[in-house]
Design an enzyme around this catalytic site. Sequence first.
Site, PDB file in Angstrom:
ATOM      1  N   TRP A 132       0.907  -1.343  -0.118  1.00  0.00           N
ATOM      2  CA  TRP A 132      -0.216  -0.290  -0.310  1.00  0.00           C
ATOM      3  C   TRP A 132       0.587   1.156  -0.192  1.00  0.00           C
ATOM      4  CZ3 TRP A 132      -4.156  -1.908  -1.672  1.00  0.00           C
ATOM      5  CH2 TRP A 132      -4.639  -3.167  -1.409  1.00  0.00           C
ATOM      6  N   ASP A 163      -1.325   6.908   6.587  1.00  0.00           N
ATOM      7  CA  ASP A 163      -1.774   5.579   6.310  1.00  0.00           C
ATOM      8  C   ASP A 163      -2.255   4.684   7.351  1.00  0.00           C
ATOM      9  OD1 ASP A 163      -4.098   3.648   5.665  1.00  0.00           O
ATOM     10  OD2 ASP A 163      -2.811   3.349   3.398  1.00  0.00           O
ATOM     11  N   LYS A 181     -11.661  -2.551   8.715  1.00  0.00           N
ATOM     12  CA  LYS A 181     -10.417  -2.608   9.010  1.00  0.00           C
ATOM     13  C   LYS A 181     -11.121  -2.177  10.898  1.00  0.00           C
ATOM     14  CE  LYS A 181      -6.894  -2.466   6.025  1.00  0.00           C
ATOM     15  NZ  LYS A 181      -7.376  -4.806   5.344  1.00  0.00           N
TER      16      LYS A 181
END
Length: 355
Positions: free
Chosen positions: A99, A166, A190
């Site tokens: 990511w 992030d 999540k």
Amino acid sequence: MKKHNFYAGPSILSEYTIKNTAAAVENFAGTGLSLLEVSHRSKEFVAVMDEAQALVKELLEVPAGYEVIFVGGGASMQFCMVPFNLLNKKASYLDTGTWASKAIKEAKLFGEVDVVASSKEANYTYIPKNYTVPEDSDYFHITTNNTIYGTELHNDPDVKVPLVADMSSDIFSRPVDITKYNIIYAGAQKNLAPAGVTIAIVRTDALGHVDRSIPTMLNYKTHIEKGSMFNTPPVLPVYSALQTLKYYKELGGIPAIQKKNIEKASLLYDEIDRNKLFHGTAVPEDRSLMNVCFVMNEEYKDLEAEFASFAASKGMIGIKGHRSVGGFRASLYNAMPVESVKALIDTMKEFEKEH
């Protein structure tokens, strides 16, 4: 048989969140309408949005000068939205996994990107240390937890430029010094809500300094000024997020949640280190509290498929590792009860005895 949900995302939600969201799907706030059909501009839903934003600020101790917004597009949209709004000349990035590398790729569309360090050569099994962030960087971007590789930054880095993070897979899992950041963003699926909404915490005076024109929907100012209501927000995920935030407050807030997360991860890592069949893939000092990655020891590699089937027969769901790492991954997000972790440990012990 009880099911134990170890999926990496979308992932486990608290019973509190699921129960309250399900009730609102049938009858939202006494309106006689389903949450799925109510107007986002009704006073009842505006109150949901306002309370959710306020609870984020309360739980994370967000200081004055920052705003909380709920937007669509996932963290992947933030990969371009951040540089669109903040990258004027140069930004620095830390490459710690898939990511992070995707965020780097997007940022290069907007200006110079300095990748200050990477652990790619070791298949991202550690968090790089001893790097230097150029002081002329507009910001330094980090990915705090790496779901695929099971590594995590456990503290906010000390650098001389503003941070951007992030935090999709570990937000609300530990205290954060918000003042170090210009933007923190996180996909909800999540540690917060079902997929479909992304939270961003934005330092308002960091905006408005780039030379380019920014499309309306990609401008943080748009969503701040309109209270996350510029376009129709994803009503159900925002409502679910509010329930999760209420649940976090009931648990005692972020310090109490962090204590439970450390307990859960320690139990599982201790078993991985003890059990002769398995070993962890991440270096111990950088092991994630959210995503525990482990594989079979070389001499037991041929038992991998058998263990996966055995674990499934015991109610362990979603423990297959990502193809980039292989083996197994147990995701221990905030909603994961310690009882499920102990059930997985018992399963590992039982399988060890049989082999």
